[in-house]
Design a protein around this motif. Structure first.
Motif, short mmCIF file in Angstrom:
data_model
loop_
_atom_site.label_atom_id
_atom_site.label_comp_id
_atom_site.label_asym_id
_atom_site.label_seq_id
_atom_site.Cartn_x
_atom_site.Cartn_y
_atom_site.Cartn_z
N UNK A 186 31.10 44.17 31.98
CA UNK A 186 29.71 43.73 31.98
C UNK A 186 29.38 42.80 33.14
N UNK A 187 30.38 42.44 33.93
CA UNK A 187 30.15 41.63 35.13
C UNK A 187 30.54 42.46 36.34
N UNK A 188 29.53 42.91 37.07
CA UNK A 188 29.76 43.74 38.24
C UNK A 188 29.99 42.92 39.49
N UNK A 189 30.20 43.59 40.63
CA UNK A 189 30.49 42.88 41.88
C UNK A 189 29.43 41.87 42.30
N UNK A 193 30.08 37.87 42.50
CA UNK A 193 29.89 37.07 43.72
C UNK A 193 28.99 35.86 43.44
N UNK A 194 27.96 36.07 42.65
CA UNK A 194 27.04 34.98 42.32
C UNK A 194 27.76 33.91 41.50
N UNK A 195 28.62 34.35 40.56
CA UNK A 195 29.36 33.37 39.75
C UNK A 195 30.33 32.59 40.61
N UNK A 196 30.98 33.22 41.56
CA UNK A 196 31.94 32.53 42.39
C UNK A 196 31.25 31.48 43.26
N UNK A 197 30.00 31.76 43.63
CA UNK A 197 29.23 30.76 44.37
C UNK A 197 28.98 29.52 43.52
N UNK A 198 28.99 29.71 42.19
CA UNK A 198 28.79 28.60 41.26
C UNK A 198 30.12 27.97 40.83
N UNK A 199 31.21 28.42 41.44
CA UNK A 199 32.52 27.88 41.10
C UNK A 199 33.14 28.50 39.88
N UNK A 225 27.15 36.02 28.41
CA UNK A 225 28.23 35.39 29.16
C UNK A 225 28.74 34.15 28.44
N UNK A 226 27.84 33.40 27.84
CA UNK A 226 28.22 32.21 27.09
C UNK A 226 29.15 32.58 25.94
#
Length: 362
Positions: A186-189, A193-199, A225-226
């Motif tokens: 359920x989490x695509x590329x 990438x957006x999540x990694x920008x948020x750490x 996601x939560x």
């Protein structure tokens, strides 16, 4: 006390390519690509594990796949064949699960919470399903077992091919904590990438974010996601179908040419099907015999009676229907028998008995 949910996710291994390698012995052990041709604008629909070693994967342009592996065999998809095998596999699922939710031709969720086979052990049920699939289709499947759909889906991919991976209820949160975000179903590329920008690189990192923050960043998906960061997924396995037949089939360890032997095998299957019919308090009027020859060609022969079928009717009609095939002239690798034409519609939708306590192991 309610029962602990038990969910299995079954995923066929390299499904299209595996069917082609099964049906064409000269493809076995070689890099095989199902899809377009090397000089076309087509893409890879599926590829064998031998092809994956070269970095080839689904949705890759066939021209690139050819550059990576010029010796690969390129074949066009045979969707009728894949659908036929998919139906065989789904029939196997229904032997064990109260709910089956197909996601595609080659994967499905199964709810086995109320299945009594193997004393309710979801792990042993998954093993039995894999064994039945291998015996009856000569194909391998991987299975994931857990207490929700999210974890079962991830588990089925943990030990491919021919894998079986179990995530117990007490292991769920710790498992998710160590899981890389890119592995989350359920989490695509783009989202990764957006999540990694948020750490956010792992499930543990995701769990540090509040529901409000995730919703602000990711909209309606934020709540999902939560929850999955905490190994929580309450989505049910949803299925409703009207069963049109009850049947049983068996694949032989060696091809059989003897008609009497085949007749005996079908009679044994008939006893099992009649017992299942009686348990569901059903009556049927049509008997169908299925024969698959050693060359994988398959035929069915059926007869509808004017009255409800009894054991004596099957003793009469099994030899007659078998005589309408090439059994005895061509070797047979599989036979099956089914009964249909029920006196009442059979809607397969099981309502959970939530008042029952349940403490059997996974």
């Amino acid at each position: 006390m309610t029962r602990q949910r038990k969910i299995i996710h079954v995923d066929m291994d390299a499904f299209f390519a595996s069917v082609e390698q099964r049906d064409h012995p000269d493809y076995r052990g070689k890099p095989l690509i199902v899809g377009g041709q090397p000089d076309s604008r087509g893409v890879v629909a599926a590829c064998s594990y031998e092809a994956r070693k070269f970095g080839i994967h689904s949705a890759m342009p066939c021209s690139r796949a050819y550059r990576l592996c010029p010796q690969a065999i390129f074949v066009k998809p045979r969707f009728d064949a894949y659908r036929e095998v998919s139906q065989q596999i789904r029939d196997i699922f229904w032997r064990y699960a109260s709910e089956v939710e197909p996601l595609s031709l080659d994967e499905a969720y199964l709810d086995v919470t109320y299945t009594e086979d193997f004393n309710g052990s979801a792990t042993l049920i998954a093993k039995a399903i894999k064994q039945d699939i291998l015996q009856e289709t000569n194909l391998y499947a991987s299975a994931g077992v857990s207490y929700n759909k999210f974890l079962a889906k991830i588990a089925s991919d943990m030990d491919k091919p021919n894998g079986l991976y179990v995530i117990l209820p007490q292991q769920g949160e710790a498992f998710v904590s160590e899981l890389a975000i890119g592995k989350f179903h359920g989490i695509g590329p783009a989202t990764e990438a957006k999540m990694k920008q948020l750490g956010i690189a792992t499930g543990y990192d995701l769990r540090q974010k509040s529901e409000a923050e995730l919703t602000e960043r990711f909209g309606k998906s934020g709540q999902y996601y939560f929850n999955i960061a905490r190994a929580i997924d309450e989505r049910p396995v949803r299925s409703t179908r009207i069963r049109k037949s009850l049947g049983k089939e068996t694949t032989f360890s060696h091809d059989i040419l003897s008609v009497p032997e085949l007749t005996a095998k079908l009679s044994d299957l008939a006893d099992i099907v009649l017992e299942s019919l009686a348990k569901q308090n059903l009556k049927a009027r049509t008997v169908t015999v299925k024969v698959k020859y050693s060359d994988f060609q398959q035929v069915t022969r059926a007869q509808t009676l004017e009255h409800s079928i009894a054991s004596a009717d099957l003793n009469e009609w099994i030899p007659k229907l078998l005589a309408r095939t090439e059994a005895g002239q061509k070797a047979v690798r599989l036979v099956g028998l089914s009964l249909s034409g029920f006196d009442v519609p059979v809607i397969e939708k099981v309502q959970p008995q939530l008042d029952l306590a349940f403490c059997d192991p996974f």
